[in-house]
Design an enzyme around this catalytic site. Structure first.
Site, PDB file in Angstrom:
ATOM      1  N   HIS A 172      -4.096  -0.340  -4.466  1.00 38.33           N
ATOM      2  CA  HIS A 172      -5.557  -0.513  -4.375  1.00 38.33           C
ATOM      3  C   HIS A 172      -6.185  -0.059  -5.697  1.00 38.33           C
ATOM      4  O   HIS A 172      -7.221   0.609  -5.723  1.00 38.33           O
ATOM      5  CB  HIS A 172      -6.133   0.302  -3.208  1.00 38.33           C
ATOM      6  CG  HIS A 172      -5.511   0.029  -1.887  1.00 38.33           C
ATOM      7  ND1 HIS A 172      -5.831  -1.064  -1.106  1.00 38.33           N
ATOM      8  CD2 HIS A 172      -4.551   0.707  -1.198  1.00 38.33           C
ATOM      9  CE1 HIS A 172      -5.121  -1.042   0.011  1.00 38.33           C
ATOM     10  NE2 HIS A 172      -4.338   0.018  -0.027  1.00 38.33           N
TER      11      HIS A 172
ATOM     12  N   GLU B 175      -5.239  -5.113  -5.290  1.00 36.43           N
ATOM     13  CA  GLU B 175      -5.024  -5.735  -3.985  1.00 36.43           C
ATOM     14  C   GLU B 175      -4.685  -7.211  -4.140  1.00 36.43           C
ATOM     15  O   GLU B 175      -5.109  -7.866  -5.085  1.00 36.43           O
ATOM     16  CB  GLU B 175      -6.258  -5.547  -3.106  1.00 36.43           C
ATOM     17  CG  GLU B 175      -6.490  -4.092  -2.733  1.00 36.43           C
ATOM     18  CD  GLU B 175      -7.725  -3.873  -1.890  1.00 36.43           C
ATOM     19  OE1 GLU B 175      -8.386  -4.877  -1.526  1.00 36.43           O
ATOM     20  OE2 GLU B 175      -8.041  -2.707  -1.595  1.00 36.43           O
TER      21      GLU B 175
ATOM     22  N   SER C  67       0.832  -1.192   0.000  1.00 35.97           N
ATOM     23  CA  SER C  67       0.000   0.000   0.000  1.00 35.97           C
ATOM     24  C   SER C  67       0.874   1.253   0.000  1.00 35.97           C
ATOM     25  O   SER C  67       1.631   1.470  -0.930  1.00 35.97           O
ATOM     26  CB  SER C  67      -0.967  -0.048   1.191  1.00 35.97           C
ATOM     27  OG  SER C  67      -1.950   0.941   1.098  1.00 35.97           O
TER      28      SER C  67
END
Length: 280
Positions: free
Chosen positions: A167, A194, A125
């Site tokens: 994402h 993801e 992330s």
């Protein structure tokens, strides 16, 4: 030739990423440094990752606590980076992460070791988005195709002229990555879904791991873009933006702008899918 490897995950379930790191280092005693500065609760997040690494049999994992009250450039931190075989950045806020590490001796030591040593720099992330020399930190849905809505800033610079967004499919981030590379046409955009990530070898070979799709957006052959001329709050126009979709078993060569299959023996193996931790 760059000797280090970058491993970046698009967020979500981290199990495949942690297992891949364990497989890549090939030693239960390899020294792993976890940096959880991007997280809201640094100590809680860092300790959770230490426990997760230990579940995979990694016995030499430590949390490097860097935040408002713990500076980066301590003698102990600098020593830990010099002996680290893996540096792992957690998810959270990539702007916060950059704020505490940009301009430090610690980050410069990581960059030097990435070039000269067989070290793994990994992140999920926010910890993935910050890896390049520039990163995207704002832009939502179709609004990101309006000038002024997509924003970028300085990243860590382990790799140059790449935007890594995370994402990607789940949060509708195609527009902001397309906007970024249309504006900076020497850059290549890498969108990570993801539970899906990349290994970058030799600073050039982008290989996929995980269950989803990696999106490559290449502006190298753009014929027209108005991103530098259009007024603020106006939509952008771009001609001949090229997109590729990569899954496990394929790679993209950044310097050659080349999409290709990986010989079966060289492709990363698929990790088990049992969940451990989810990144924000």
């Amino acid at each position: 030739m760059i000797k280090g490897r970058l491993i970046a995950l698009g967020g979500g379930d981290d199990d495949g990423l942690l297992k891949l790191i364990r497989n890549e280092i090939c030693s239960a005693h390899s020294h792993i440094v976890v940096i959880a500065t991007a997280a809201t609760e640094v100590e809680d997040s860092g300790n959770a990752y230490i426990a997760a690494f230990e579940e995979f049999g990694c016995s030499n994992v430590m949390l490097m606590h860097i935040d408002e009250t713990n500076e980066a450039d301590t003698p102990e931190n600098l020593h830990q980076i010099e002996i680290a075989e893996v540096v792992f950045f957690t998810g959270g806020d990539q702007v916060r992460l950059a704020r505490f590490l940009e301009g430090t001796q610690l980050l410069e030591s990581m960059r030097r070791r990435y070039i000269h040593d067989d070290i793994i720099i990994a992140g999920t992330s926010a910890g993935a988005a910050v890896m390049s020399d520039r990163m995207i930190y704002d832009g939502y849905g179709h609004y990101s195709l309006i000038k002024g809505e997509m924003k970028t800033t300085q990243g860590f610079g382990f790799i140059q002229q790449v935007y890594i967004d995370t994402h990607f499919a789940e949060r509708g981030r195609f527009g902001r990555l397309a906007h970024a590379v249309a504006h900076d046409q020497e850059y290549i955009g890498i969108g990570l879904s993801e539970e899906t990530g990349i290994i970058i070898k030799d600073g050039d070979q982008v290989e996929v791991f995980g269950t989803g799709v990696v999106t490559i957006i290449d502006a190298g052959k753009v014929r027209f873009s108005n991103t530098r001329q259009v007024e603020e709050n106006e939509p952008i126009a771009v001609e001949h933006l090229i997109m590729h979709l990569l899954v496990q078993g394929y790679r993209y060569c950044l310097k050659e702008h080349l999409f290709q299959a990986i010989p079966a023996a060289a492709a990363p193996t698929k990790a088990d899918q049992a969940p451990i931790i989810s990144s924000e």
